[in-house]
Design an enzyme around this catalytic site. Structure first.
Site, short mmCIF file in Angstrom:
data_model
loop_
_atom_site.label_atom_id
_atom_site.label_comp_id
_atom_site.label_asym_id
_atom_site.label_seq_id
_atom_site.Cartn_x
_atom_site.Cartn_y
_atom_site.Cartn_z
N CYS A 140 0.86 -1.18 0.00
CA CYS A 140 0.00 0.00 0.00
C CYS A 140 0.90 1.24 0.00
CB CYS A 140 -0.95 0.09 1.18
SG CYS A 140 -2.13 -1.24 1.26
N ARG A 161 3.91 -0.37 -4.77
CA ARG A 161 3.60 -0.87 -3.43
C ARG A 161 2.25 -1.56 -3.35
NH1 ARG A 161 6.93 1.83 0.51
NH2 ARG A 161 5.56 0.97 2.07
N TRP A 208 -2.79 -2.69 -1.74
CA TRP A 208 -2.50 -4.11 -1.88
C TRP A 208 -3.33 -4.78 -0.81
CZ3 TRP A 208 -0.62 -8.14 1.10
CH2 TRP A 208 -0.25 -9.30 0.39
N ASN A 255 -1.59 2.22 5.66
CA ASN A 255 -0.72 1.14 5.20
C ASN A 255 -0.34 0.33 6.44
OD1 ASN A 255 2.81 1.09 4.40
ND2 ASN A 255 1.32 -0.51 4.10
N GLY A 256 -0.48 -1.00 6.36
CA GLY A 256 -0.14 -1.84 7.51
C GLY A 256 -1.32 -2.73 7.87
N GLU A 272 15.71 -19.24 -7.98
CA GLU A 272 15.43 -17.89 -8.51
C GLU A 272 14.68 -17.98 -9.85
OE1 GLU A 272 15.25 -14.95 -7.73
OE2 GLU A 272 15.82 -13.61 -9.35
N LYS A 319 10.87 -16.56 -10.47
CA LYS A 319 10.57 -15.57 -11.52
C LYS A 319 9.52 -16.13 -12.47
CE LYS A 319 13.06 -12.16 -10.30
NZ LYS A 319 13.11 -12.62 -8.93
N GLU A 363 6.01 -16.14 -10.67
CA GLU A 363 5.40 -14.85 -10.36
C GLU A 363 5.07 -14.05 -11.61
OE1 GLU A 363 7.62 -11.88 -8.14
OE2 GLU A 363 9.50 -12.64 -8.91
N HIS A 385 13.86 -38.03 -5.26
CA HIS A 385 13.27 -38.35 -3.96
C HIS A 385 11.80 -37.95 -3.90
CE1 HIS A 385 17.11 -39.56 -2.28
NE2 HIS A 385 17.63 -38.51 -2.89
N LYS A 440 5.66 -4.64 -4.58
CA LYS A 440 7.13 -4.64 -4.54
C LYS A 440 7.66 -4.59 -3.11
CE LYS A 440 11.15 -3.74 -6.79
NZ LYS A 440 11.62 -5.04 -7.27
C1 F6R Z 1 10.78 -11.79 -6.37
C2 F6R Z 1 10.78 -10.68 -5.44
C3 F6R Z 1 10.47 -10.95 -4.01
C4 F6R Z 1 11.41 -10.13 -3.11
C5 F6R Z 1 10.99 -10.31 -1.64
C6 F6R Z 1 11.94 -9.61 -0.70
O1 F6R Z 1 11.05 -11.36 -7.66
O2 F6R Z 1 10.98 -9.56 -5.81
O3 F6R Z 1 10.57 -12.30 -3.71
O4 F6R Z 1 12.71 -10.54 -3.32
O5 F6R Z 1 9.71 -9.83 -1.45
O6 F6R Z 1 11.94 -8.24 -0.94
P1 F6R Z 1 13.13 -7.31 -0.47
O7 F6R Z 1 14.35 -7.73 -1.19
O8 F6R Z 1 12.68 -5.93 -0.81
O9 F6R Z 1 13.28 -7.51 1.02
#
Ligand code: F6R
Length: 600
Positions: free
Chosen positions: A2, A29, A80, A104-105, A468, A472, A475, A491, A595
């Site tokens: 948010c 956000r 969000w 926010n929160g 990773e 990616k 998501e 396994h 984000k």
């Molecule tokens: C995946 C992604 C998330 C962040 C995670 C941690 O592409 O962006 O998994 O890596 O939310 O966020 P930060 O690095 O901001 O603590």
């Protein structure tokens, strides 16, 4: 999670544009709904909310009503969803008896407060925890005879959980209030004291002011408008009036454009070579010497956690110090045993991830040394750690972490290897050559699209890269994707293999290669389709490999072992990007995500 922005202004016009611009910068956000409330010069309260992106809200305010509002007190919110589905009635601002708030929160005691307010005759229109805030302030004004400011202070004492709240009231149209506990909040005022802003972060403020003041936990800010200008006071949690430092806002709006790329994500992936180089150039080895500690613990979430997993291989192999890595949300709740001779490293792009921040606070309470590796200067984690290193990736706007991952792993590598021994030219050149292979990446994407699910497997440092790649992929494309250590696949997960499942095998030329290739053979033998990511020098061996199933290869530059994660990391980013793009996903704003994860 948010985004909040608010302004108290003496200006007559352009405020709507300013607040919309700031909200667009905050959209990372949260982007499932958005809204604005404003108290105009004649103390009339206006509100508009819409489900979807900011573009929808822009359409909704293209009316005479909104374009004719002059001056006033404004609050804006990008949501969000936490409590209550994505719907207009759940979007902020929430309004009650002339009071409007944006939050926010999470308000943890909202249910008991809501019950109390319902008993007092209030009706709720939303399913959110946030609506109680507007109602509670209005309730205190009405039943206790409190002024708006006092009612807000009282409300702040009663609320439990985490919050950044902005509030305005029709009864006091010249006042804007901000309350911070656990969620980030910053303020700024322009040079002529004609505009005062409260927002979630520095990005929102970029282009509004060159300076910024970060509020601390428990801070309560009141801004007041008079003909002479705007003044404000900050009260700390112990009730004393305090001053908080004014710093330059290092983020400028010009840094957060797409620069001609079709998406932020593509732009940010294409910056990965530059970012690796910039991280190398700016790293100062005097800041930290890991070898002085008895143990290293790395704590983070998501992609940042995978960067930490990779660092474990390096720290143990190159510095020979016991190292553990943990997801922050687990670490903080399991009563971890901590030792003061250990170094605790917290890695975060945003610097606001609540689990990482709270895990770090826990470590600080036990008097252990904390080191933060953070991309956003001025963020909560950056400010609270004992030692902070800023990854110079620059603003990352695409919701998926890409270039910040490269910067994190470069920073962590440089803590393990003397700088002069890291061949940055080789790394930079190799990343650039992967980035240039655009056509091949599109082909590779076509090979994966249509699979029922995707496995990513790797051994050693390629295992975090497999994780990773899978994160990616899921998501961005919403395809089922899982990362596994290559040796683990038999396994259990191998039961899922058939010709509709694609396995991406991360197999650089290193000491694990033969074993990984054997695991690949096991998948091919079960009709699994395989995409092999291998080093260039493996090309000739490929002919010897049985290829009954559908097999595709992507050859990447052959490098010194330690550097492989850089090129394979860039490759998995590009693959996920191309798959998501080819099936029409919004790569910058995947569904359900945000984000900056400021709630648990
Ligand atoms: C995946 C992604 C998330 C962040 C995670 C941690 O592409 O962006 O998994 O890596 O939310 O966020 P930060 O690095 O901001 O603590």
């Amino acid at each position: 999670m948010c985004g909040i922005v608010s302004v108290l202004s003496l200006d007559e016009d352009c405020i709507l544009d300013r607040i919309l611009g700031a909200m667009e910068r905050l959209e990372y956000r949260g982007y499932d709904s958005a809204g604005i409330a404003c108290i105009d010069a004649s103390a009339k309260l206006h509100r508009v909310r819409s489900v979807g992106r900011m573009a929808k809200l822009r359409d909704a305010v293209r009316t005479d009503q909104w374009s004719s509002i002059n001056g006033g007190a404004w609050i804006g919110h990008t949501r969000w969803a936490t409590h209550g589905q994505v719907a207009e009635r759940n979007a902020h601002p929430h309004v009650c008896d002339g009071v409007a708030i944006a939050h926010n929160g999470i308000i943890e005691n909202y249910q008991s407060l809501k019950n109390e307010l319902i008993s007092a005759g209030y009706e709720f229109e939303s399913d959110t925890d946030s609506e109680v805030i507007a109602k509670l302030i209005a309730y205190y004004v009405k039943t206790r005879g409190l002024q708006f400011e006092e009612a807000c202070r009282e409300c702040m004492h009663v609320l439990q959980g985490t919050f950044a709240i902005v509030a305005i009231s029709q009864n006091v149209p010249n006042t804007l209030i901000g309350m911070k506990l656990g969620s980030p909040m910053a303020i700024c005022i322009d040079g002529q004291c004609r505009n005062f802003y409260i927002a979630s972060d520095a990005i929102a403020m970029s282009s509004l002011s060159n300076s910024i003041t970060y509020l601390l936990e428990g801070d309560f800010v009141v801004a007041t408008r008079t003909q002479g200008g705007i003044t404000y006071t900050i009260t700390s949690s112990d009730g004393l009036e305090v001053e908080r430092g004014v710093e330059p806002n290092k983020i400028q709006a010009s840094c957060v454009g797409k620069n001609g790329y079709e998406s932020f994500m593509l732009k940010e992936i294409c910056e990965e070579a530059i970012v690796a180089r910039r991280t190398y150039d700016t790293f100062d080895p005097r800041i930290i010497d890991i070898s002085k500690f008895s143990k290293v613990s790395l704590i983070a979430c998501g992609t940042s956690y995978y960067a930490c997993l990779l660092a474990k291989y390096w720290i143990e192999a190159l510095i020979k110090i016991p190292t553990d890595v943990e997801v922050a949300s687990e670490f903080r709740y399991r009563n971890p045993v901590m030792v003061t001779s250990a170094l605790y490293i917290f890695v975060s792009q945003s610097g606001e991830t609540i689990d990482t921040l709270c895990a770090m606070r826990l470590v600080k309470e036990r008097s252990c040394t904390t080191l933060a590796i953070v991309n956003v200067d001025g963020s909560s984690i950056a400010r609270e750690a004992d030692i902070t290193i800023i990854t110079p990736a620059g603003p990352e706007i695409g919701v998926a972490s890409t270039k910040s991952f490269v910067s994190q792993i470069m920073m962590l590598l440089l803590m393990c290897v003397p700088k002069e021994r890291v061949d940055i030219v080789q790394i930079e050149t190799a990343i650039n050559s992967v980035l240039a292979d655009k056509h091949n990446m599109e082909e590779i994407a076509r090979f994966i699209v249509g699979s029922r699910s995707v496995f990513y497997i790797g051994r050693g440092p390629s295992y975090p890269i497999a994780l990773e790649g899978a994160l990616k992929m899921k998501e961005l494309s919403y395809m089922n994707a899982e990362g596994y250590p290559a040796g683990e696949i038999k396994h259990g997960p191998i039961a899922l293999i058939d010709d509709e499942v694609c396995t991406v095998v991360i197999a650089p030329h290193d000491e694990y290669l033969d074993k990984t290739i054997s695991n690949m053979q096991e998948i091919i033998a079960r009709n699994g389709s395989v995409l092999l990511l291998a080093s260039q020098d493996f090309r000739e061996h490929m002919r010897e490999i049985s290829s009954h199933g559908a097999t595709e290869c992507l050859f990447l530059p052959t490098l010194h072992n330690v550097y492989n994660p850089f090129v394979f990391g860039v490759a998995v980013h590009l693959i996920a990007y191309n798959v998501a793009k080819s099936i029409g996903r919004d790569v910058d704003k995947p569904r359900n995500l945000a984000k900056s994860v400021t709630v648990e």
